[in-house]
Enzyme design. Sequence first.
Site, PDB file in Angstrom:
ATOM      1  N   LEU A 171       0.844  -1.246  -0.168  1.00 18.20           N
ATOM      2  CA  LEU A 171      -0.094   0.064  -0.105  1.00 18.20           C
ATOM      3  C   LEU A 171       0.827   1.183   0.043  1.00 18.20           C
ATOM      4  O   LEU A 171       0.444   2.435  -0.150  1.00 18.20           O
ATOM      5  CB  LEU A 171      -0.849   0.198   1.198  1.00 18.20           C
ATOM      6  N   LYS A 172       2.224   1.046   0.163  1.00 26.14           N
ATOM      7  CA  LYS A 172       2.951   2.203   0.371  1.00 26.14           C
ATOM      8  C   LYS A 172       2.262   3.359   1.159  1.00 26.14           C
ATOM      9  O   LYS A 172       2.516   4.602   0.749  1.00 26.14           O
ATOM     10  CB  LYS A 172       3.733   2.934  -0.860  1.00 26.14           C
ATOM     11  N   ALA A 218      13.740  -5.738 -14.219  1.00 27.56           N
ATOM     12  CA  ALA A 218      13.315  -4.440 -15.192  1.00 27.56           C
ATOM     13  C   ALA A 218      14.255  -3.282 -14.617  1.00 27.56           C
ATOM     14  O   ALA A 218      14.317  -2.373 -15.738  1.00 27.56           O
ATOM     15  CB  ALA A 218      12.043  -4.385 -15.345  1.00 27.56           C
ATOM     16  N   GLY A 277      13.825  -3.917  -7.460  1.00 36.30           N
ATOM     17  CA  GLY A 277      14.821  -3.349  -8.384  1.00 36.30           C
ATOM     18  C   GLY A 277      15.489  -4.376  -9.217  1.00 36.30           C
ATOM     19  O   GLY A 277      16.280  -3.907 -10.240  1.00 36.30           O
TER      20      GLY A 277
END
Length: 222
Positions: free
Chosen positions: A59-60, A172, A169
Site C-alpha cells: 500500500l506504500k 527490469a 529493483g
Amino acid sequence: MSLIVALDSPDREFGSLVEDLCDIVDGFKLGLPLLMGRGVDYAARLRSRCNRGLWIADLKLADIGHVMKLTTSLVVEHVDAVIAHGFVGIQGALGELKEFLNSLGKKLVVVASMSHPGAREVYDKALPLILNVIGELEPWGIVAPATRPQVITSIRERLGDSVTILSPGVGAQGAEPGAAICAGADYEIVGRLITSSNDPRAAALAVKDAQKQRLQACKRGA
Ligand code: O7E
C-alpha cells in the site's frame, strides 16, 4: 534463495501464474494498481490459489495513523504484511499502524529507501533520519534498493540482523539477481522479469539459479 514476486498489473489475470509459482517462490507482493484495479476480493481469490509463503499488500502508506489503519483494514485479512513509508514518523503515524498490525498478528514493512534514480534526490539524504525512525519503531521488515547494494550494506550494518530486508529493483530496473542478497538483503522482489515472461515458472527458476550462483561467488569474495 529468497524470492518474492511483485504482481502489479490491474488488467492481468494472475491466478494461473500464482499457482504455477506457488511451490518455488517465497511469496507475492500485491501492488496498488492491482489492488485498486481488481479490488480486495481479487486479492483473496489469488491467495486461495497459493496458501503458503508471505503475502504482502504494497500500500506504500504515507498518512496519519488513523487513515493508514482505515486503509489497511480493507485488505489486511488477506495478507501477512503491509508496507508503509518511513518518512511519516512514529508518533500519530507508524506507531499506531504497528500497534494495529501487531494486534492482528500481521507484519509491518517500512520503506527505508527506493530503487529508482530519483531516490538520490531525497531518500538518500533523508536515510539517516528514516533509519532513526526504523531503529526506534523496530518493524518486522524494511525495503531497500537492489539497484544500490551499498545502501543495503550500510543499512544492514546500522540495524543489525534482526530486521528483514526486502529488496526490489531486480531485472527490469537493472539489478542482477543475487546482488541485493550478497549485500545483506533477505528477499529480492522481482516483478516484470518474471510476470512479463512467456514462461514465468522458467523465469523464476532462472532467477533462483542466478541468485544461488551470485551468492556462491560473493561468499568466495568474488
Ligand atoms: O521493476 P519490477 O517489475 O521488478 O517491479 C518492482 C516492484 O517493486 C514493483 O512492485 C514496485 O512497486 C516495487 N518497488 C520498487 O520497484 N522500488 C522501490 O523502491 C520499492 C518497491 C516496493 O515494492 O516497495 C515495497 C517493497
